[in-house]
Design a protein around this motif. Sequence first.
Motif, mmCIF file in Angstrom:
data_model
loop_
_atom_site.group_PDB
_atom_site.id
_atom_site.type_symbol
_atom_site.label_atom_id
_atom_site.label_comp_id
_atom_site.label_asym_id
_atom_site.label_seq_id
_atom_site.Cartn_x
_atom_site.Cartn_y
_atom_site.Cartn_z
ATOM 1 N N LYS A 240 0.813 -1.286 0.088
ATOM 2 C CA LYS A 240 -0.235 0.137 -0.048
ATOM 3 C C LYS A 240 0.842 1.353 0.039
ATOM 4 N N ASN A 452 6.663 -6.179 1.439
ATOM 5 C CA ASN A 452 6.478 -5.040 2.175
ATOM 6 C C ASN A 452 7.497 -4.869 2.986
ATOM 7 N N ASN A 467 2.990 -4.861 13.300
ATOM 8 C CA ASN A 467 1.496 -5.613 13.266
ATOM 9 C C ASN A 467 1.386 -6.073 14.520
ATOM 10 N N ARG A 500 0.214 -0.718 14.221
ATOM 11 C CA ARG A 500 -1.162 -1.057 14.012
ATOM 12 C C ARG A 500 -1.659 -2.265 14.597
ATOM 13 N N VAL A 502 -3.858 -5.109 14.479
ATOM 14 C CA VAL A 502 -4.755 -5.962 13.488
ATOM 15 C C VAL A 502 -5.524 -6.702 13.847
ATOM 16 N N ASN A 513 -8.486 -6.992 11.193
ATOM 17 C CA ASN A 513 -8.473 -6.074 9.924
ATOM 18 C C ASN A 513 -7.405 -5.855 9.744
ATOM 19 N N GLU A 514 -6.849 -6.465 8.362
ATOM 20 C CA GLU A 514 -5.264 -6.553 7.910
ATOM 21 C C GLU A 514 -4.925 -5.027 7.728
ATOM 22 N N GLY A 515 -5.877 -4.067 7.506
ATOM 23 C CA GLY A 515 -5.401 -2.574 7.356
ATOM 24 C C GLY A 515 -5.250 -2.045 8.698
#
Length: 815
Positions: A240, A452, A467, A500, A502, A513-515
Amino acid sequence: MKVLKFGGTSVANQDNIKKVKQIVVRESGGAKIIVVVSALGGVTDLLLEAANKAANQDENYKEILFSIEQRHINTVKGLIPVTSQSKVLSYVKRELNSLETLLEGAFLIGEITPRLSDKIVSYGELLSSYIISEFFIAEQLDCIYKDTRTLIKTNEHFGKALVDFKITNSNCENYFGTVSYNIVVVPGFVASSHTGNSTTLGRGGSDYTAAIIAGAINAQVLEIWTDVSGMYTANPTLVKQAFAIPKISYEEAMELSHFGAKVLYPPTIQPVLSRQIPIHIKNTFAPDQSGTLIQKSTDAKARPVRGISHIENIALLSLEGSGMVGISGISKRLFEVISLARINVILITQASSEHSICIGITKDQTARAESAINDEFEYEISTGKIEPVIIEENLAIIALVGDNMKSHQGLSGRMFSTLGKNNVNIRAIAQGASERNISAVINSNDVKKALNSLHEEFFEENIKQLNLFVVGVGNVGARFLSQINQQKKYLKEKLKLNVRVVALSNSRKMIFNEGGLNLNKWEEELQKGEEANLQSFFNKVKQLNLRNSIFVDNTANEEVAKTYELYLKNSISIVTCNKIASSSDYDNYLHLKNLSREYNAPFLFETNVGAGLPIIDTLKNLIASGDKINKIQAVLSGSLNFVFNNFNDKNPFDKVVKQAQDEGYTEPDPKIDLSGVDVMRKILILARESGYEIDIDEIENESFLPQESLETKSVEDFYKSLTENKSHFDNLYKEAASNDCRLKYVAQFENGKAKVGLQQIPKDHPFYNLEGKDNIVLFYTDRYTDQPLIIKGAGAGADVTASGIFADIIRIGNF
């Protein structure tokens, strides 16, 4: 003169084609424009599917043909005025009738030849280009249609024909040099042989068509219009944070396109390279964005790595055997048989021992390659000198690309170190002498994580994404999430950490939620989650396979602690305030520590002792620097210190314990604290981290609780027993007060032995003035002999425990 090529998505429907017209008008600026177009988006795949079904005598090919017909007719009706539609519709239907005849032929004979296949798939570009040219004419543009089969001549290698550039260049120069129209629309992908048979230039060949024409006429620029804004630093659907590269060299672009950058067909660059014609990749749907300019040279000060690309569906074939060592001609035979079998080799690596040769090919060629190689070396295999070819599938190639890589040391090290830290296993490596490309073969499941991780390392200004997968959202967990949410901006700006969350789970529900979850709404989102299950939670974490994954355990649950092994074996770091794992059997404790080292996955539990105090970290630093721990004295229970600091002849013992629980200082079951089990675990952990082998049943526990309190089965019964034994606790207080002492629950480790118990502390002792919920630890070492190293501060409470967990996560981020 400019050459503009528009891909399938750019001409997928009437609305997109109208955007194409606007771009053509804007780009012309008085100069002649050659417009090369692909088939309407998805039509080529439909044509191939129809051909295969017809060859298999599946009458469903007629349904596909009908959908192709409707698609083109609807496009005509949406673009061409009613008064001009008759001519265009007649042409389209006539061509579709010819296509139907070809498919009927394939159906009747039950097979399809490469020659017939090329004839069938050519209709996609032939129809789209004719319709678009008629639309331009209807819009009053000075336009003409030209069939590229009359210009580009090839051999009859159907499916991917080779161009006869001498005749093709002459045809293009003669035609485009004399045509008077400002806009010429031509179909991409299609050509014809010297005998007049339709041929194709390979999937993605419309780019190649445009480049052939651009090179032949020495065009001012070749513009490739697609659905992305240039060549990206990595595949933006997988990374992303990827961004368009403003400028790139021809060589870099060739490397990236070869390794899967689908925005550009690999052979495209060659026809324009010799004439130094720039290629500009632009976005049909965002025409004002700058895109990527491909030209002779780039900025010498540019990043050493310009892009990261990959190819999926790769297989590795290895030829091994002692009979290969020192024998000349083995490589020649191997590559000759591969060439004769028309198999394209993507990657080659050979050990200097000459014991093995490894090649990478596409998965669909595996069976043919295996058969050809084994047949060629049949004698050597039968005599045991060479092993039958070894095949590994489900692989991918990942590559760093950049012209300036050769002048920067350590890039290979950074690449492989980054992959290793994220448990990405490398099966093969290749690097050319030009140092423009470093390639590695990895498992297909690791592609997203690898891309990534490498993008983060080479392009994101050292911003590291962590993450988090969090289990336990009670007092500590909720405070932890609040702290993360509050500090996200600071962490990113000051510490270069993008944290984040996750996944979240409590004992009932779990969400992913992967995002990244919205930490302002996590409670209501968790209520809507799926049923919680520890094994399912781990399976999902493993399936996501995210880089820099950290499992955060905010519970005191034994079943959660039993899952640590699963995470560590998959290189997933662990941060926990749960003391159960570190105080379990010594063999299990040691096993987890070894797994942490083996799989490069930090296992941090600073909050196991002293909540947010840096006790374990300090201890580790002492040991690492060569010091030796000889004795530990400590008040390690903030909850017990709070209880005995507030317990007196006016505040009953049971009420003070209840207050401690309500304020979050005790475990959910306060008996764990008051029985001494919690303190036993803590001194056990400190002894182990000091390098001693010890188990909890070796620790002497001098309990101050009555036996009936220890034997209670529920929290309610426990409190009831405290009330019933009020006189017992009152006597403890009175006796200490009469000796001018204060009650403290003390842990001690010395000479390899540990004990815990309630002690009367005199006024001259460091523990006497320990207030509130504070902890204190005294380390007596070889360096700190007479005066111990003292660590003191708040040792209980949800906020400080949460901050200790937070600190461990930052430690991992800085590894």
